[in-house]
Design a protein around this motif. Structure first.
Motif, mmCIF file in Angstrom:
data_model
loop_
_atom_site.group_PDB
_atom_site.id
_atom_site.type_symbol
_atom_site.label_atom_id
_atom_site.label_comp_id
_atom_site.label_asym_id
_atom_site.label_seq_id
_atom_site.Cartn_x
_atom_site.Cartn_y
_atom_site.Cartn_z
ATOM 1 N N MET A 1 0.747 -1.244 0.047
ATOM 2 C CA MET A 1 0.023 -0.037 -0.084
ATOM 3 C C MET A 1 0.882 1.321 -0.127
ATOM 4 S SD MET A 1 -3.003 -0.547 -0.157
ATOM 5 C CE MET A 1 -3.883 0.925 0.405
ATOM 6 N N TYR A 2 0.219 2.183 -0.505
ATOM 7 C CA TYR A 2 1.114 3.555 -0.470
ATOM 8 C C TYR A 2 1.084 3.948 0.949
ATOM 9 C CZ TYR A 2 1.920 8.433 -1.294
ATOM 10 O OH TYR A 2 2.505 9.854 -0.995
ATOM 11 N N LYS A 3 2.388 4.526 1.229
ATOM 12 C CA LYS A 3 2.573 5.120 2.547
ATOM 13 C C LYS A 3 2.332 6.396 2.647
ATOM 14 C CE LYS A 3 3.912 0.830 4.042
ATOM 15 N NZ LYS A 3 3.513 0.041 4.943
ATOM 16 N N HIS A 4 1.408 7.014 3.495
ATOM 17 C CA HIS A 4 1.398 8.409 3.580
ATOM 18 C C HIS A 4 2.478 9.125 4.494
ATOM 19 C CE1 HIS A 4 -0.703 12.244 4.559
ATOM 20 N NE2 HIS A 4 -1.553 11.953 3.535
ATOM 21 N N PRO A 5 2.968 10.316 4.096
ATOM 22 C CA PRO A 5 3.967 10.956 4.564
ATOM 23 C C PRO A 5 3.854 11.287 5.717
ATOM 24 C CG PRO A 5 3.360 12.065 2.443
ATOM 25 C CD PRO A 5 2.198 11.151 2.894
ATOM 26 N N LEU A 6 2.630 11.332 6.430
ATOM 27 C CA LEU A 6 2.629 11.563 7.860
ATOM 28 C C LEU A 6 2.846 10.447 8.912
ATOM 29 C CD1 LEU A 6 -1.069 13.234 8.134
ATOM 30 C CD2 LEU A 6 1.305 14.237 8.489
ATOM 31 N N ILE A 7 3.247 9.237 8.197
ATOM 32 C CA ILE A 7 3.674 7.990 9.021
ATOM 33 C C ILE A 7 5.078 8.547 9.628
ATOM 34 C CG2 ILE A 7 4.981 6.099 8.507
ATOM 35 C CD1 ILE A 7 2.926 5.234 6.636
ATOM 36 N N ASP A 8 5.186 8.098 10.873
ATOM 37 C CA ASP A 8 6.555 8.462 11.581
ATOM 38 C C ASP A 8 7.664 7.843 10.911
ATOM 39 O OD1 ASP A 8 8.364 9.042 13.103
ATOM 40 O OD2 ASP A 8 7.250 8.353 15.005
ATOM 41 N N ARG A 9 8.429 8.432 10.078
ATOM 42 C CA ARG A 9 9.347 7.759 9.131
ATOM 43 C C ARG A 9 10.682 7.453 10.268
ATOM 44 N NH1 ARG A 9 8.402 10.234 3.517
ATOM 45 N NH2 ARG A 9 6.522 8.991 3.328
ATOM 46 N N ASP A 10 10.956 7.902 11.262
ATOM 47 C CA ASP A 10 11.909 7.734 12.335
ATOM 48 C C ASP A 10 11.754 6.306 12.951
ATOM 49 O OD1 ASP A 10 12.696 10.588 12.147
ATOM 50 O OD2 ASP A 10 11.570 10.958 13.928
ATOM 51 N N LYS A 11 10.597 5.594 12.747
ATOM 52 C CA LYS A 11 10.398 4.329 13.217
ATOM 53 C C LYS A 11 10.813 3.320 12.204
ATOM 54 C CE LYS A 11 7.586 5.357 17.133
ATOM 55 N NZ LYS A 11 6.339 5.691 17.160
ATOM 56 N N MET A 12 10.682 3.911 10.803
ATOM 57 C CA MET A 12 11.004 2.986 9.520
ATOM 58 C C MET A 12 12.422 2.440 9.674
ATOM 59 S SD MET A 12 10.465 4.063 5.557
ATOM 60 C CE MET A 12 8.615 4.413 5.835
ATOM 61 N N THR A 13 12.539 1.046 9.343
ATOM 62 C CA THR A 13 13.975 0.653 9.102
ATOM 63 C C THR A 13 14.247 0.841 7.605
ATOM 64 O OG1 THR A 13 13.040 -1.726 8.551
ATOM 65 C CG2 THR A 13 13.353 -1.089 10.790
ATOM 66 N N PRO A 14 15.679 0.683 7.348
ATOM 67 C CA PRO A 14 16.123 0.788 5.983
ATOM 68 C C PRO A 14 15.236 -0.218 5.132
ATOM 69 C CG PRO A 14 18.027 0.889 7.304
ATOM 70 C CD PRO A 14 16.802 0.581 8.298
ATOM 71 N N LYS A 15 15.360 -1.535 5.773
ATOM 72 C CA LYS A 15 14.637 -2.663 5.014
ATOM 73 C C LYS A 15 13.060 -2.423 4.533
ATOM 74 C CE LYS A 15 14.831 -6.943 3.211
ATOM 75 N NZ LYS A 15 13.364 -6.972 2.745
ATOM 76 N N GLU A 16 12.466 -1.769 5.467
ATOM 77 C CA GLU A 16 11.124 -1.404 5.180
ATOM 78 C C GLU A 16 11.128 -0.291 4.029
ATOM 79 O OE1 GLU A 16 8.981 -2.372 9.617
ATOM 80 O OE2 GLU A 16 9.909 -0.099 9.249
ATOM 81 N N ALA A 17 11.885 0.561 4.234
ATOM 82 C CA ALA A 17 11.997 1.712 3.003
ATOM 83 C C ALA A 17 12.182 1.084 1.719
ATOM 84 C CB ALA A 17 13.265 2.710 3.326
ATOM 85 N N LEU A 18 12.906 -0.011 1.550
ATOM 86 C CA LEU A 18 13.314 -0.828 0.449
ATOM 87 C C LEU A 18 11.999 -1.571 -0.113
ATOM 88 C CD1 LEU A 18 15.083 -1.893 -1.737
ATOM 89 C CD2 LEU A 18 16.174 -3.517 -0.571
ATOM 90 N N ASP A 19 11.322 -2.130 0.959
ATOM 91 C CA ASP A 19 10.055 -2.778 0.830
ATOM 92 C C ASP A 19 8.932 -2.120 -0.039
ATOM 93 O OD1 ASP A 19 11.147 -5.075 1.785
ATOM 94 O OD2 ASP A 19 10.336 -4.885 3.707
ATOM 95 N N ILE A 20 9.100 -0.648 0.585
ATOM 96 C CA ILE A 20 8.096 0.206 -0.032
ATOM 97 C C ILE A 20 8.519 0.488 -1.454
ATOM 98 C CG2 ILE A 20 7.437 2.660 0.233
ATOM 99 C CD1 ILE A 20 7.784 2.488 3.275
ATOM 100 N N LEU A 21 9.612 0.715 -1.702
ATOM 101 C CA LEU A 21 10.070 0.815 -3.274
ATOM 102 C C LEU A 21 9.635 -0.406 -3.906
ATOM 103 C CD1 LEU A 21 13.457 2.565 -2.671
ATOM 104 C CD2 LEU A 21 11.235 3.723 -3.214
ATOM 105 N N GLU B 1 20.968 -7.272 -5.356
ATOM 106 C CA GLU B 1 21.079 -7.662 -3.720
ATOM 107 C C GLU B 1 22.056 -7.720 -3.317
ATOM 108 O OE1 GLU B 1 18.528 -11.280 -3.190
ATOM 109 O OE2 GLU B 1 16.790 -10.264 -4.288
ATOM 110 N N ASP B 2 23.355 -8.263 -4.054
ATOM 111 C CA ASP B 2 24.614 -8.277 -3.285
ATOM 112 C C ASP B 2 25.145 -6.903 -3.067
ATOM 113 O OD1 ASP B 2 24.960 -7.942 -6.288
ATOM 114 O OD2 ASP B 2 26.811 -8.764 -5.925
ATOM 115 N N THR B 3 24.670 -5.995 -3.519
ATOM 116 C CA THR B 3 25.197 -4.571 -3.150
ATOM 117 C C THR B 3 24.702 -4.082 -1.920
ATOM 118 O OG1 THR B 3 23.396 -3.346 -4.403
ATOM 119 C CG2 THR B 3 25.405 -3.962 -5.704
ATOM 120 N N TYR B 4 23.585 -4.490 -1.243
ATOM 121 C CA TYR B 4 22.879 -3.992 -0.221
ATOM 122 C C TYR B 4 23.766 -4.124 0.947
ATOM 123 C CZ TYR B 4 19.396 -3.349 3.160
ATOM 124 O OH TYR B 4 18.579 -2.913 4.342
#
Ligand code: ZN
Length: 214
Positions: free
Chosen positions: A1-21, A209-212
């Protein structure tokens, strides 16, 4: 699902950011766009921004990051230069987006059939274009495995795509080597970095993936 900018991004992990993309690119592939209220997003983001990802990608008109990841205002800190080169100004932009805006993930994204990579293969120089080529040349010098060594020009599509991928890897190395800020944030696991290639023919972003790192 599209994540709204109001979501608290400080709690987002780098892996979750990749998943969103990854999920956003899948929507793009399915020719589906999440609902976005752009005028309300203008109001929500007018005073500050909290991009979750910072993407260094090519200026190519066929590879607009927000569209191909189905993202909206305030989501992606977009650094675009022909050949997705990690110039000092590009690195400064990535440092700003991660350290001061809180982006969790740096993506270095090339694309198939990149004109800048082709120009580097042919050592094409005119005006300031050579300054871009200089950033891609190391990948050509280090490439030794292409079977058809007789043709290391842009006419050899396989060679171009090999250099394309090497270039993404090289720009990631350059960012980490030249940026104490990025290097430190990677070591502290505050951010991650990953490479990818956008396929102009399919619309798919293939992450390397091997560049992560993160
Ligand atoms: Zn390009």
């Amino acid at each position: 699902m599209y994540k709204h900018p109001l979501i608290d991004r400080d709690k987002m992990t780098p892996k979750e950011a990749l998943d969103i993309l990854v999920e956003g690119n899948q929507r793009f592939l399915n020719n589906y766009q999440s609902d976005k209220d752009f005028q309300s997003l203008v109001q929500i983001t007018k005073d500050k921004q909290h991009p979750f990802a910072s993407i260094l990608s090519c200026s190519d008109s066929r590879a607009p990051t927000e569209l191909l990841f189905d993202q909206a205002l305030g989501d992606i800190f977009s650094v675009r230069l022909a050949g997705n080169i990690a110039s000092d100004k590009a690195i400064g932009s990535l440092e700003f987006s991660t350290k001061y805006l809180g982006a969790k993930l740096i993506v270095v994204m090339g694309h198939t059939g990149c004109g800048a990579v082709k120009a580097a293969c042919d050592d094409f120089r005119d005006g300031h274009i050579g300054e871009i080529i200089n950033f891609i040349k190391p990948s050509i010098r280090h490439e030794t495995t292409v079977v058809n060594k007789a043709d290391r020009s842009s006419k050899n599509a396989d060679f171009v795509e090999k250099i394309n991928e090497l270039n993404v890897r090289h720009q990631i190395d350059t960012i980490i080597r030249q940026s104490d800020i990025v290097d430190e944030m990677l070591k502290e696991k505050q951010i991650a970095i990953v490479g990818g290639i956008y396929d102009l023919a399919t619309g798919k972003v293939n992450f390397l993936e091997d560049t992560y790192i993160g």
